[in-house]
Design a protein around this motif. Sequence first.
Motif, PDB file in Angstrom:
ATOM      1  N   ASN A 156       0.846  -1.183   0.000  1.00  0.00           N
ATOM      2  CA  ASN A 156       0.000   0.000   0.000  1.00  0.00           C
ATOM      3  C   ASN A 156       0.887   1.239   0.000  1.00  0.00           C
ATOM      4  N   GLN A 157       0.710   2.123  -0.990  1.00  0.00           N
ATOM      5  CA  GLN A 157       1.531   3.332  -1.076  1.00  0.00           C
ATOM      6  C   GLN A 157       1.402   4.188   0.181  1.00  0.00           C
ATOM      7  N   GLY A 158       0.212   4.213   0.775  1.00  0.00           N
ATOM      8  CA  GLY A 158       0.018   4.973   1.997  1.00  0.00           C
ATOM      9  C   GLY A 158       0.887   4.458   3.132  1.00  0.00           C
ATOM     10  N   SER A 159       1.011   3.137   3.236  1.00  0.00           N
ATOM     11  CA  SER A 159       1.870   2.542   4.260  1.00  0.00           C
ATOM     12  C   SER A 159       3.334   2.833   3.978  1.00  0.00           C
ATOM     13  N   LEU A 160       3.717   2.773   2.704  1.00  0.00           N
ATOM     14  CA  LEU A 160       5.100   3.066   2.322  1.00  0.00           C
ATOM     15  C   LEU A 160       5.440   4.530   2.618  1.00  0.00           C
ATOM     16  N   ASP A 161       4.508   5.431   2.357  1.00  0.00           N
ATOM     17  CA  ASP A 161       4.738   6.841   2.652  1.00  0.00           C
ATOM     18  C   ASP A 161       4.907   7.057   4.155  1.00  0.00           C
ATOM     19  N   ASP A 162       4.084   6.390   4.952  1.00  0.00           N
ATOM     20  CA  ASP A 162       4.195   6.522   6.401  1.00  0.00           C
ATOM     21  C   ASP A 162       5.539   6.009   6.902  1.00  0.00           C
ATOM     22  N   LEU A 163       5.966   4.867   6.369  1.00  0.00           N
ATOM     23  CA  LEU A 163       7.257   4.311   6.773  1.00  0.00           C
ATOM     24  C   LEU A 163       8.394   5.240   6.365  1.00  0.00           C
ATOM     25  N   SER A 164       8.315   5.809   5.173  1.00  0.00           N
ATOM     26  CA  SER A 164       9.346   6.747   4.713  1.00  0.00           C
ATOM     27  C   SER A 164       9.456   7.941   5.669  1.00  0.00           C
ATOM     28  N   THR A 165       8.311   8.444   6.122  1.00  0.00           N
ATOM     29  CA  THR A 165       8.316   9.560   7.070  1.00  0.00           C
ATOM     30  C   THR A 165       8.976   9.158   8.373  1.00  0.00           C
ATOM     31  N   ARG A 166       8.680   7.972   8.849  1.00  0.00           N
ATOM     32  CA  ARG A 166       9.265   7.498  10.112  1.00  0.00           C
ATOM     33  C   ARG A 166      10.779   7.300   9.992  1.00  0.00           C
ATOM     34  N   VAL A 167      11.224   6.795   8.844  1.00  0.00           N
ATOM     35  CA  VAL A 167      12.657   6.551   8.641  1.00  0.00           C
ATOM     36  C   VAL A 167      13.402   7.852   8.373  1.00  0.00           C
ATOM     37  N   GLY A 168      12.717   8.824   7.747  1.00  0.00           N
ATOM     38  CA  GLY A 168      13.350  10.090   7.438  1.00  0.00           C
ATOM     39  C   GLY A 168      13.960  10.147   6.060  1.00  0.00           C
ATOM     40  N   GLN A 169      13.555   9.236   5.180  1.00  0.00           N
ATOM     41  CA  GLN A 169      13.998   9.265   3.793  1.00  0.00           C
ATOM     42  C   GLN A 169      12.968   8.563   2.932  1.00  0.00           C
TER      43      GLN A 169
END
Length: 268
Positions: A156-169
């Motif tokens: 899910n792109q929404g989940s990937l976007d959330d993870l990217s925010t948490r990782v910082g990249q």
Amino acid sequence: MLHLSGLYRYPLKSARGEALASARLDALGIVGDRRWMVVDAQNGRFITQRLLPQMTQLSALWVDAQHLCLQAPGMPELRVARPDEQAPRTGVIIWRESLRVPDAGEAAAAWLSQWLERPCRLVYMPTDEGVQVDTGYAEVGERVAFSDGFPLLLLNQGSLDDLSTRVGQILPVERFRPNLLISGADAYAEDGWQRIRIGTLEFRVVKPCSRCIITTLDPGTGERHPAREPLATLKGYREREGQVYFGQNLIACGEGELQLGASVEVLA
């Protein structure tokens, strides 16, 4: 509106994938997906990026329905014919499964052995064969090629976007090697899906996908993230009973065509 925003195929297990505009599904998943695999020439055990991160640099793409093209840095291209019914068989081990599958021949074995710097063989999974999917999640007769357990992986792109925010990249989708990327859904909405329809095809959402060290490899360079990201971040909020989950495994309810941009409907 939910829609199919990415469609991917990985002809050779653990090698580079390719983005598609359309794809046909057969009994083993996307036609041509993970139908080839590299194995150790001595014991037949399957080889992936977990053992050899340089496989991120290995390209193995279908030229047509009968031929695969191997490419890697410093190596000449090699076209490999799909083994026929008379091809010799090699005993292989993939996770807990032992089976005998057609071998792609000496030229492919020599090419891969030279580049990977270890004796190995290239093998193929015929469409009319396959490995039984875990019957805790599938019906008897539902099969998979050389994928890790299930025919299809959804992200899910929404989940990937959330993870990217948490990782910082920004994390490229290639790190997670899905077949299907869905856009328009809230982060982790897929955790609650049981059945979906993409275009005219229905799918069962059967099991969350447990993630491994491959997600920490840069798909462009093969370098491992020094802080083991994004696995380290996922472990902080997506771990359950010792496994880290991200994405969902699917089984198609029949065969047919998928088109990029197709509408997605959650049925249950």
